[in-house]
Design a protein around this motif. Sequence first.
Motif, PDB file in Angstrom:
ATOM      1  N   LYS A   1       0.814  -1.220   0.000  1.00 11.07           N
ATOM      2  CA  LYS A   1       0.000   0.000   0.000  1.00 11.07           C
ATOM      3  C   LYS A   1       0.848   1.271   0.000  1.00 11.07           C
ATOM      4  O   LYS A   1       0.525   2.261   0.650  1.00 11.07           O
ATOM      5  CB  LYS A   1      -0.980  -0.003   1.180  1.00 11.07           C
ATOM      6  CG  LYS A   1      -1.937  -1.171   1.144  1.00 11.07           C
ATOM      7  CD  LYS A   1      -2.885  -1.151   2.307  1.00 11.07           C
ATOM      8  CE  LYS A   1      -3.828  -2.349   2.203  1.00 11.07           C
ATOM      9  NZ  LYS A   1      -4.768  -2.413   3.312  1.00 11.07           N
TER      10      LYS A   1
ATOM     11  N   LYS B   1       1.939   4.409  -1.903  1.00  8.42           N
ATOM     12  CA  LYS B   1       1.546   5.263  -3.019  1.00  8.42           C
ATOM     13  C   LYS B   1       2.800   5.668  -3.795  1.00  8.42           C
ATOM     14  O   LYS B   1       3.804   6.049  -3.196  1.00  8.42           O
ATOM     15  CB  LYS B   1       0.828   6.511  -2.519  1.00  8.42           C
ATOM     16  CG  LYS B   1      -0.552   6.250  -1.958  1.00  8.42           C
ATOM     17  CD  LYS B   1      -1.151   7.464  -1.317  1.00  8.42           C
ATOM     18  CE  LYS B   1      -1.499   8.509  -2.352  1.00  8.42           C
ATOM     19  NZ  LYS B   1      -2.274   9.630  -1.757  1.00  8.42           N
TER      20      LYS B   1
ATOM     21  N   ASP C   1       7.076   6.993   3.541  1.00  7.95           N
ATOM     22  CA  ASP C   1       7.060   5.602   3.068  1.00  7.95           C
ATOM     23  C   ASP C   1       8.451   5.082   2.693  1.00  7.95           C
ATOM     24  O   ASP C   1       8.577   3.947   2.224  1.00  7.95           O
ATOM     25  CB  ASP C   1       6.135   5.460   1.859  1.00  7.95           C
ATOM     26  CG  ASP C   1       4.670   5.562   2.228  1.00  7.95           C
ATOM     27  OD1 ASP C   1       4.321   5.270   3.393  1.00  7.95           O
ATOM     28  OD2 ASP C   1       3.866   5.935   1.347  1.00  7.95           O
TER      29      ASP C   1
ATOM     30  N   LYS D   1      -4.833   8.147 -11.248  1.00  7.20           N
ATOM     31  CA  LYS D   1      -4.554   6.728 -11.052  1.00  7.20           C
ATOM     32  C   LYS D   1      -4.193   6.084 -12.383  1.00  7.20           C
ATOM     33  O   LYS D   1      -4.770   6.413 -13.421  1.00  7.20           O
ATOM     34  CB  LYS D   1      -5.763   6.014 -10.445  1.00  7.20           C
ATOM     35  CG  LYS D   1      -5.953   6.297  -8.984  1.00  7.20           C
ATOM     36  CD  LYS D   1      -7.072   5.463  -8.403  1.00  7.20           C
ATOM     37  CE  LYS D   1      -7.186   5.757  -6.918  1.00  7.20           C
ATOM     38  NZ  LYS D   1      -8.246   4.979  -6.296  1.00  7.20           N
TER      39      LYS D   1
ATOM     40  N   GLU E   1      -4.942   1.042  -7.135  1.00  9.03           N
ATOM     41  CA  GLU E   1      -5.285   1.932  -6.028  1.00  9.03           C
ATOM     42  C   GLU E   1      -4.127   2.826  -5.595  1.00  9.03           C
ATOM     43  O   GLU E   1      -4.329   3.960  -5.175  1.00  9.03           O
ATOM     44  CB  GLU E   1      -5.776   1.112  -4.837  1.00  9.03           C
ATOM     45  CG  GLU E   1      -6.351   1.948  -3.725  1.00  9.03           C
ATOM     46  CD  GLU E   1      -7.010   1.119  -2.645  1.00  9.03           C
ATOM     47  OE1 GLU E   1      -7.326   1.710  -1.602  1.00  9.03           O
ATOM     48  OE2 GLU E   1      -7.221  -0.090  -2.830  1.00  9.03           O
ATOM     49  N   TYR E   2      -2.892   2.334  -5.705  1.00 12.07           N
ATOM     50  CA  TYR E   2      -1.746   3.063  -5.160  1.00 12.07           C
ATOM     51  C   TYR E   2      -0.749   3.528  -6.214  1.00 12.07           C
ATOM     52  O   TYR E   2       0.288   4.073  -5.872  1.00 12.07           O
ATOM     53  CB  TYR E   2      -1.021   2.184  -4.125  1.00 12.07           C
ATOM     54  CG  TYR E   2      -1.913   1.818  -2.964  1.00 12.07           C
ATOM     55  CD1 TYR E   2      -2.127   2.738  -1.937  1.00 12.07           C
ATOM     56  CD2 TYR E   2      -2.558   0.596  -2.902  1.00 12.07           C
ATOM     57  CE1 TYR E   2      -2.961   2.432  -0.874  1.00 12.07           C
ATOM     58  CE2 TYR E   2      -3.387   0.277  -1.844  1.00 12.07           C
ATOM     59  CZ  TYR E   2      -3.585   1.202  -0.837  1.00 12.07           C
ATOM     60  OH  TYR E   2      -4.415   0.900   0.208  1.00 12.07           O
TER      61      TYR E   2
END
Length: 174
Positions: A2, A4, A36, A98, A103-104
């Motif tokens: 997860k 990004k 991250d 996106k 999603e990421y």
Amino acid sequence: NKIKCVFFKGIVVKDSYPIPELRTMSDIDFLILEEDREIAHKTLCELGAKCTKNTEPVYMYNLSGVTLEVHTKFAEDIEEEKPKASKLYEDIWDNTEKLNNFEYIFVPTPQFHILMLLIHTYRHFTGVGCGIRLFIDSSIFYEKYKSEIDTNKLKADIDKIELTDFAKLSFYLN
């Protein structure tokens, strides 16, 4: 995990070429959030990537012969000469979309990416050197996305970041 990330430059531009394989690449660039960094580093190492440079803002990895450049911010080395152009990169997270339905995983909007490509080409042209490919990238990318790019806004943005003369020469060359 997860994380990004925003993919940009060659890995995105290659899909603008009529035959994507004609756009060779020496690396894959992507941006992550600074918070991250640790989990991204751990994840890449677990996948078998070997870290070859671990100095902020860019960590570099080799994964199966491919160089990955993992950015937490951009270091275009033009901050003194073109501070407005250099500062534009800070807006990337607000100018993404996106990639497909992931999603990421994000890419810059075409409107924003064309500016990034021009700034990157300028940096190489005036600093570390470049070949014709960087100029061709901008032209091919623009040609593919011209229906999505507001040319009046593009001209205004180029003026705002003080790259008007370079952009004119770049597009004229193409």
